[in-house]
Design an enzyme around this catalytic site. Structure first.
Site, PDB file in Angstrom:
ATOM      1  N   GLU A 162       0.860  -1.185   0.000  1.00 57.50           N
ATOM      2  CA  GLU A 162       0.000   0.000   0.000  1.00 57.50           C
ATOM      3  C   GLU A 162       0.892   1.229   0.000  1.00 57.50           C
ATOM      4  O   GLU A 162       1.892   1.283   0.731  1.00 57.50           O
ATOM      5  CB  GLU A 162      -0.895   0.013   1.242  1.00 57.50           C
ATOM      6  N   GLU A 167      -2.320  11.511   3.103  1.00 57.69           N
ATOM      7  CA  GLU A 167      -3.393  11.451   4.087  1.00 57.69           C
ATOM      8  C   GLU A 167      -3.204  12.599   5.055  1.00 57.69           C
ATOM      9  O   GLU A 167      -2.104  13.137   5.203  1.00 57.69           O
ATOM     10  CB  GLU A 167      -3.472  10.099   4.787  1.00 57.69           C
TER      11      GLU A 167
END
Length: 285
Positions: A162, A167
């Site tokens: 990932e 974020e």
């Protein structure tokens, strides 16, 4: 859209913007990055894009995007139910995708929002992945632009890999984070770092969040400024570099979760993640 929450890869993974170590490395810059849209150099060739042109209140193209539907927390204790309703994910008629988080009861949850991905539509190994976005603001808001290994059925997370391109915690509007999650370095033990824009308020305007990915090097950028770089040498001893195969794209706006905590009385709803475009390039000859 077919609800993807019933598929094994979604029901067992701690997906997307997984809880990061808040004490992780930070890179402070003395000035706000340039708000103008940087252009990739001529070495990059555009191979995939969505400019989100279309009538207002229509969903994003089903030829490019799939909705993740569900409200089980996604392995991160998120509080929203992600729907495929245009009230949560739609075009605004002005060239933007808008993911809207609302405070409303739905599916046993107290909030709704949206999460979309390109699984089965588009995946690529290496290249430049970028999105021009305007972030929300407020405690408990957790938007993310990220990639997940397309081989996840054969190699369940975190072995599939990932890459969190961006974020962000809505209560800390001058900080973004980039991260890698792989076998032996996932969740709070991910490999990554935070970028602190001194005096910056990233929710006030659009900014370009980008990743440049080579076979043994990954760089994160904000408005053309590289703030983090990782290579296999930076992994924990004996851990595998699993970024050598195609990954697909995800965009979402979570409400609450391990990384940000829940909203409080200061959080105003609805909240929106606006995306001007997503573009993917390969390196030219």
């Amino acid at each position: 859209m077919t609800p993807l929450r019933l598929l094994p890869w979604l029901s067992v993974l701690s997906l997307g913007c997984l809880a990061c170590d808040p004490a992780g490395s930070r890179i402070d810059k003395p000035e706000q990055p340039n708000d103008s849209t940087p252009q990739p150099s001529n070495e990059w060739q555009l191979v995939w894009q969505d400019e989100f042109d279309g009538p207002a209140n229509t969903p994003p193209s089903s030829d490019k995007w799939v909705h993740d539907v569900g409200g089980g927390g996604w392995g991160n204790a998120q509080l929203e139910y992600d729907t495929n309703k245009t009230e949560n994910v739609s075009l605004d008629g002005e060239g933007h995708l808008v993911i809207t988080a609302r405070k409303e009861s739905f599916g046993g949850n107290s909030y709704t929002s949206g999460r979309i991905n390109t699984r089965g539509r588009f995946a690529q190994a290496y290249g430049r992945f970028e999105a021009r976005m305007q972030l929300p603001v407020g405690r408990g808001m957790w938007p993310a632009f990220w990639l997940l290994g397309a081989n996840l059925e054969e190699s369940p997370w975190p072995d599939c890999g990932e890459i969190d391109i961006m974020e962000y915690r809505g209560q800390l509007p001058a900080i973004i984070r980039g991260s890698l999650h792989g076998p032996g370095y996932s969740g709070g033990n991910n490999i990554g770092g935070e970028y602190v824009v001194s005096g910056g308020k990233l929710y006030e305007d659009f900014h370009v969040y980008a990743l440049e990915w080579e076979p043994e090097r990954i760089r994160w950028q904000l408005d053309g400024v590289t703030f983090l770089e990782t290579t296999p040498a930076k992994l924990p001893a004996g851990k595998r570099w699993v970024y050598d195969h195609p990954f697909f794209i995800l965009l979402n706006l979570a409400v609450g979760g391990n990384y940000v905590g829940p909203p409080d009385r200061s959080t105003v709803f609805p909240q929106q993640l606006k995306v001007d475009y997503v573009r993917v390039y390969t390196r030219g000859a």
